[in-house]
Design a protein around this motif. Structure first.
Motif, PDB file in Angstrom:
ATOM      1  N   TYR A  19      99.423   8.409  46.427  1.00  0.00           N
ATOM      2  CA  TYR A  19      98.710   9.008  45.371  1.00  0.00           C
ATOM      3  C   TYR A  19      97.066   9.003  45.393  1.00  0.00           C
ATOM      4  O   TYR A  19      96.695   8.088  46.115  1.00  0.00           O
ATOM      5  CB  TYR A  19      99.117   7.982  43.995  1.00  0.00           C
ATOM      6  CG  TYR A  19     100.349   8.200  43.541  1.00  0.00           C
ATOM      7  CD1 TYR A  19     100.719   9.115  42.548  1.00  0.00           C
ATOM      8  CD2 TYR A  19     101.286   7.395  44.183  1.00  0.00           C
ATOM      9  CE1 TYR A  19     102.118   9.179  42.191  1.00  0.00           C
ATOM     10  CE2 TYR A  19     102.563   7.408  43.794  1.00  0.00           C
ATOM     11  CZ  TYR A  19     103.027   8.267  42.684  1.00  0.00           C
ATOM     12  OH  TYR A  19     104.373   8.371  42.551  1.00  0.00           O
ATOM     13  N   THR A  20      96.623  10.290  45.024  1.00  0.00           N
ATOM     14  CA  THR A  20      95.319  10.362  44.850  1.00  0.00           C
ATOM     15  C   THR A  20      94.501   9.165  44.057  1.00  0.00           C
ATOM     16  O   THR A  20      95.156   8.722  43.270  1.00  0.00           O
ATOM     17  CB  THR A  20      94.675  11.519  44.814  1.00  0.00           C
ATOM     18  OG1 THR A  20      95.021  11.875  43.331  1.00  0.00           O
ATOM     19  CG2 THR A  20      95.309  12.726  45.638  1.00  0.00           C
ATOM     20  N   VAL A  24      97.227  11.816  41.617  1.00  0.00           N
ATOM     21  CA  VAL A  24      98.128  13.036  41.894  1.00  0.00           C
ATOM     22  C   VAL A  24      99.005  12.675  43.197  1.00  0.00           C
ATOM     23  O   VAL A  24      98.461  12.192  44.250  1.00  0.00           O
ATOM     24  CB  VAL A  24      97.287  14.135  42.220  1.00  0.00           C
ATOM     25  CG1 VAL A  24      98.075  15.465  42.646  1.00  0.00           C
ATOM     26  CG2 VAL A  24      96.209  14.590  41.057  1.00  0.00           C
ATOM     27  N   VAL A  26     101.309  12.983  46.209  1.00  0.00           N
ATOM     28  CA  VAL A  26     101.292  13.692  47.619  1.00  0.00           C
ATOM     29  C   VAL A  26     102.120  13.094  48.766  1.00  0.00           C
ATOM     30  O   VAL A  26     102.137  11.776  48.851  1.00  0.00           O
ATOM     31  CB  VAL A  26      99.884  13.768  48.168  1.00  0.00           C
ATOM     32  CG1 VAL A  26      99.179  12.555  48.653  1.00  0.00           C
ATOM     33  CG2 VAL A  26      99.802  14.724  49.427  1.00  0.00           C
ATOM     34  N   THR A  28     103.898  13.238  52.463  1.00  0.00           N
ATOM     35  CA  THR A  28     103.920  13.862  53.872  1.00  0.00           C
ATOM     36  C   THR A  28     105.011  13.555  54.591  1.00  0.00           C
ATOM     37  O   THR A  28     105.921  12.539  54.401  1.00  0.00           O
ATOM     38  CB  THR A  28     102.689  13.466  54.634  1.00  0.00           C
ATOM     39  OG1 THR A  28     102.639  11.926  54.751  1.00  0.00           O
ATOM     40  CG2 THR A  28     101.425  13.798  54.098  1.00  0.00           C
ATOM     41  N   VAL A  52     102.988  18.852  54.078  1.00  0.00           N
ATOM     42  CA  VAL A  52     102.496  18.297  52.974  1.00  0.00           C
ATOM     43  C   VAL A  52     102.727  18.901  51.562  1.00  0.00           C
ATOM     44  O   VAL A  52     103.039  20.146  51.599  1.00  0.00           O
ATOM     45  CB  VAL A  52     100.972  18.350  53.005  1.00  0.00           C
ATOM     46  CG1 VAL A  52     100.073  17.350  51.921  1.00  0.00           C
ATOM     47  CG2 VAL A  52     100.305  17.561  54.385  1.00  0.00           C
ATOM     48  N   TRP A  54     102.543  18.551  47.093  1.00  0.00           N
ATOM     49  CA  TRP A  54     101.931  17.653  46.345  1.00  0.00           C
ATOM     50  C   TRP A  54     102.691  17.718  44.905  1.00  0.00           C
ATOM     51  O   TRP A  54     103.553  18.424  44.576  1.00  0.00           O
ATOM     52  CB  TRP A  54     100.535  18.631  45.888  1.00  0.00           C
ATOM     53  CG  TRP A  54      99.555  18.295  47.058  1.00  0.00           C
ATOM     54  CD1 TRP A  54      99.805  19.070  48.026  1.00  0.00           C
ATOM     55  CD2 TRP A  54      98.762  17.712  47.104  1.00  0.00           C
ATOM     56  NE1 TRP A  54      98.403  18.727  48.913  1.00  0.00           N
ATOM     57  CE2 TRP A  54      97.882  17.897  48.199  1.00  0.00           C
ATOM     58  CE3 TRP A  54      98.135  16.466  46.135  1.00  0.00           C
ATOM     59  CZ2 TRP A  54      96.673  17.014  48.846  1.00  0.00           C
ATOM     60  CZ3 TRP A  54      96.787  15.804  46.475  1.00  0.00           C
ATOM     61  CH2 TRP A  54      96.290  15.978  47.795  1.00  0.00           C
ATOM     62  N   ARG A  55     102.284  16.661  44.088  1.00  0.00           N
ATOM     63  CA  ARG A  55     102.567  16.784  42.537  1.00  0.00           C
ATOM     64  C   ARG A  55     104.188  16.292  42.319  1.00  0.00           C
ATOM     65  O   ARG A  55     104.493  15.559  43.141  1.00  0.00           O
ATOM     66  CB  ARG A  55     102.184  17.976  41.708  1.00  0.00           C
ATOM     67  CG  ARG A  55     100.678  18.266  41.696  1.00  0.00           C
ATOM     68  CD  ARG A  55      99.942  19.375  40.858  1.00  0.00           C
ATOM     69  NE  ARG A  55      98.660  19.303  40.934  1.00  0.00           N
ATOM     70  CZ  ARG A  55      98.066  19.860  41.889  1.00  0.00           C
ATOM     71  NH1 ARG A  55      98.518  19.985  43.090  1.00  0.00           N
ATOM     72  NH2 ARG A  55      96.680  19.736  41.748  1.00  0.00           N
ATOM     73  N   ALA A  58     106.444  16.442  45.201  1.00  0.00           N
ATOM     74  CA  ALA A  58     106.135  15.383  46.247  1.00  0.00           C
ATOM     75  C   ALA A  58     106.998  14.262  45.856  1.00  0.00           C
ATOM     76  O   ALA A  58     107.773  13.587  46.601  1.00  0.00           O
ATOM     77  CB  ALA A  58     104.727  14.919  46.296  1.00  0.00           C
ATOM     78  N   GLU A  59     107.106  13.836  44.635  1.00  0.00           N
ATOM     79  CA  GLU A  59     107.719  12.703  44.162  1.00  0.00           C
ATOM     80  C   GLU A  59     109.283  13.102  44.183  1.00  0.00           C
ATOM     81  O   GLU A  59     110.042  12.158  44.553  1.00  0.00           O
ATOM     82  CB  GLU A  59     107.672  12.514  42.507  1.00  0.00           C
ATOM     83  CG  GLU A  59     106.261  11.803  42.313  1.00  0.00           C
ATOM     84  CD  GLU A  59     105.786  11.756  40.832  1.00  0.00           C
ATOM     85  OE1 GLU A  59     106.321  12.513  40.007  1.00  0.00           O
ATOM     86  OE2 GLU A  59     104.791  10.787  40.563  1.00  0.00           O
ATOM     87  N   LEU A  96     101.305  23.447  54.276  1.00  0.00           N
ATOM     88  CA  LEU A  96     101.294  23.244  52.945  1.00  0.00           C
ATOM     89  C   LEU A  96     102.270  23.607  51.770  1.00  0.00           C
ATOM     90  O   LEU A  96     102.648  24.816  51.846  1.00  0.00           O
ATOM     91  CB  LEU A  96      99.947  23.699  52.121  1.00  0.00           C
ATOM     92  CG  LEU A  96      99.581  23.297  50.724  1.00  0.00           C
ATOM     93  CD1 LEU A  96      99.590  21.797  50.258  1.00  0.00           C
ATOM     94  CD2 LEU A  96      98.326  24.059  50.227  1.00  0.00           C
ATOM     95  N   GLU A  98     104.820  25.048  49.484  1.00  0.00           N
ATOM     96  CA  GLU A  98     104.783  25.290  47.882  1.00  0.00           C
ATOM     97  C   GLU A  98     106.393  24.984  47.373  1.00  0.00           C
ATOM     98  O   GLU A  98     106.285  24.802  46.048  1.00  0.00           O
ATOM     99  CB  GLU A  98     104.361  26.765  47.937  1.00  0.00           C
ATOM    100  CG  GLU A  98     103.246  27.044  48.243  1.00  0.00           C
ATOM    101  CD  GLU A  98     102.862  28.551  48.479  1.00  0.00           C
ATOM    102  OE1 GLU A  98     103.623  29.434  48.236  1.00  0.00           O
ATOM    103  OE2 GLU A  98     101.810  28.896  48.940  1.00  0.00           O
TER     104      GLU A  98
END
Length: 156
Positions: A19-20, A24, A26, A28, A52, A54-55, A58-59, A96, A98
């Protein structure tokens, strides 16, 4: 300009979820993608590609994929660089994502009894009917019989 990547491969290890500082998520992971040809020894080689995501996707990736899972990734190539601890410039190329599609039923990945088709975008279509088999899922599965379809019904 166009920057689009579509990959299908298997995860080389479990995804790492972090998490950032703003919370958020992320994730990998590394995707092993077979090359379409064999080497001189007749062996198939693979590329190991950093991904990678995100959001919420990612989970979902962290919750539903693990080492060996078959996944499809749709995204774009991204490059970045930073100064390493030794003072040298480090260059990173990664995908990245999508969208990440889970290409195997959940029961194959996790040993559960429920077959599902879940993707990282959050949609989930569970099949909870008991004794539901893969051949029941595809009405055109090869069962040794010919299929009677009129040429007028074909889309081509």
């Amino acid at each position: 300009m166009m920057n689009r990547v579509v990959l299908v491969g298997r995860l080389t290890k479990d995804p790492e979820l972090r998490y950032t500082p703003n919370g958020v998520p992320v994730a990998t992971f590394i995707l092993a993608v077979n090359r379409s040809f064999t080497n001189q020894q007749g062996e198939r080689e693979a590329d190991f590609i950093n991904v990678v995501v995100w959001r919420k996707p990612a989970e979902n990736v962290a919750n539903f994929l693990k080492k060996g899972s078959l996944a499809g990734v749709d995204g774009k190539v991204q490059t970045r660089n930073y100064e390493g601890q030794d003072g040298k410039r480090v260059y990173v190329t990664e995908i990245l994502a999508e969208s990440v599609q889970f290409l195997e039923p959940r029961s194959q990945n996790t040993g559960g009894n429920n077959q599902s088709n879940t993707n990282a975008s959050g949609s989930n279509q569970n099949r909870t009917q008991s004794n539901y088999s893969r051949s029941d899922e595809d009405p055109f599965a090869n069962d040794g019989k010919t299929i009677d379809i009129s040429d007028d019904d074909l889309p081509f």
